[in-house]
Design an enzyme around this catalytic site. Sequence first.
Site, PDB file in Angstrom:
ATOM      1  N   GLU B 110     -38.042 -65.654 -36.516  1.00  0.00           N
ATOM      2  CA  GLU B 110     -38.365 -66.616 -37.581  1.00  0.00           C
ATOM      3  C   GLU B 110     -39.156 -65.931 -38.695  1.00  0.00           C
ATOM      4  O   GLU B 110     -38.919 -66.177 -39.879  1.00  0.00           O
ATOM      5  CB  GLU B 110     -39.141 -67.810 -37.014  1.00  0.00           C
ATOM      6  CG  GLU B 110     -38.286 -68.649 -36.069  1.00  0.00           C
ATOM      7  CD  GLU B 110     -38.878 -70.020 -35.821  1.00  0.00           C
ATOM      8  OE1 GLU B 110     -39.050 -70.756 -36.795  1.00  0.00           O
ATOM      9  OE2 GLU B 110     -39.169 -70.348 -34.656  1.00  0.00           O
ATOM     10  N   GLU B 130     -35.528 -69.310 -26.831  1.00  0.00           N
ATOM     11  CA  GLU B 130     -36.281 -70.519 -26.469  1.00  0.00           C
ATOM     12  C   GLU B 130     -35.473 -71.492 -25.628  1.00  0.00           C
ATOM     13  O   GLU B 130     -36.008 -72.107 -24.705  1.00  0.00           O
ATOM     14  CB  GLU B 130     -36.774 -71.246 -27.727  1.00  0.00           C
ATOM     15  CG  GLU B 130     -37.944 -70.571 -28.419  1.00  0.00           C
ATOM     16  CD  GLU B 130     -37.490 -69.585 -29.495  1.00  0.00           C
ATOM     17  OE1 GLU B 130     -36.339 -69.113 -29.439  1.00  0.00           O
ATOM     18  OE2 GLU B 130     -38.306 -69.278 -30.380  1.00  0.00           O
TER      19      GLU B 130
END
Lengths: 208, 239
Positions: B110, B130
């Site tokens: 990110e 994730e």
Amino acid sequence: MSGAPLTLERDGDVGVLFLDAPPRNVMGEPFFDALAAMTRDVLPGLDVAGLVVRGRGRHFSAGADVPRLCRLAASRAPDTLDVLAANSAAFTSLERLPYPTVAAIDGVCLGSGLELALACRWRIATPSALFASPEAEFGLIPGCGGSVRLPERIGTGAALDLFLSARHLDAEEAFRLGLVDALLPRADLGPAASRLVRRLALQEGRAA
Amino acid sequence: MTVHLRREADLGRIVLENPPANTLTRPDFLDAGELQAFLSDPGLRGVIVCGAGRHFCGGADIPALRAQASDPDAFADALSRGKALLRILADAPVPVVAEIRGQCLGAGLEIALRCHARIAADGAMFGFPESTLGVLPGFGGTVADGDRVERRVRMDLMLTGRLVGADEAHALGLVDRVVPGGQVAKAAGEHLRTWIDGRSPGLVHGLLEVLNNGRRLDRDEALRRETEVFLRLAREANP
């Protein structure tokens, strides 16, 4: 070149707007005035399925007349900002026409030429089309919405790269980045643009 | 996790450090004011983000975050501060390049995606693992702005949790350039230099201003400001 810098023709139910200052269709003051008048007085009420925007001859457009823009900026005339804002607003008016718009691109598509293509909803090009945003070479950024519209198409990072490097993109890379929606052979560019406009019009319930 | 903000002449370097994989032990991994001040220095011309040692960033330190999540309100505040940090990075007034070796996962990816370009060592690994842990990216990665290609790729990686190598990441459009491992620092610096060398600081700042406006402001307002910046630069270039 004494003719109008922009001419409107028809391909059946499709309007075809030609940038009409061959060979390179450079956008001088008459072009911007003509685009403002066209997008204000003619195009919004046009009874067409949609509009194709293309260059007369081998090129889409080599972009703005940069020396003229520089003289305008250097003149310190009080209405310079208004003139520039009106130029940019004409591109936004093109973008907001109530029917599908397709830029059909062959040859060079540079600077404000690229900005004009970005103000159309779709862009199709030939494999020999060439794109660049060379404003940085003159110490400038795009002035007709390109710095807002290009990142919407290809992302901020890729747009930053094109603006700062001023490098040329061939059609293949422009397609890969998402700047161009389809590549077509030169002979099919005009017919394909009209077909695409008609199909988009049908999808939008605007059968002409 | 320690984040070093360094200056090397006119370039800045943001170094993520928490050996071995530079995992984030908290979402608000840096003070927002400190980052803002670092990026706004008028002499700064570009920034490189990298990890200390062999990895960029392996993502969140899950056990550490689980412990923090036991206080949901405090954790939500920390996550908001973390997202604000990424926004400050994305809105930097100068170009930012991620220099990536080793793991670039989850929150690390990110961070990398908020940079203007990603230069990767050939051994780098990318992904959003994730979903394999039963959670989603928490730094805004599920909604962050980006072009169509990037959104599609991001969705693929988030939903599958799969990891991709540098070459596949390049083919997917996630990475701008892949170089042999030993050359990534040099390549990242050169990438930044090709953007800023020969361009005035005023031009680069003006361009970043209009690009950032395009993502943050009402569209008509962004277009209006572009004209103003254009005229300002035209007058600077033609005195």
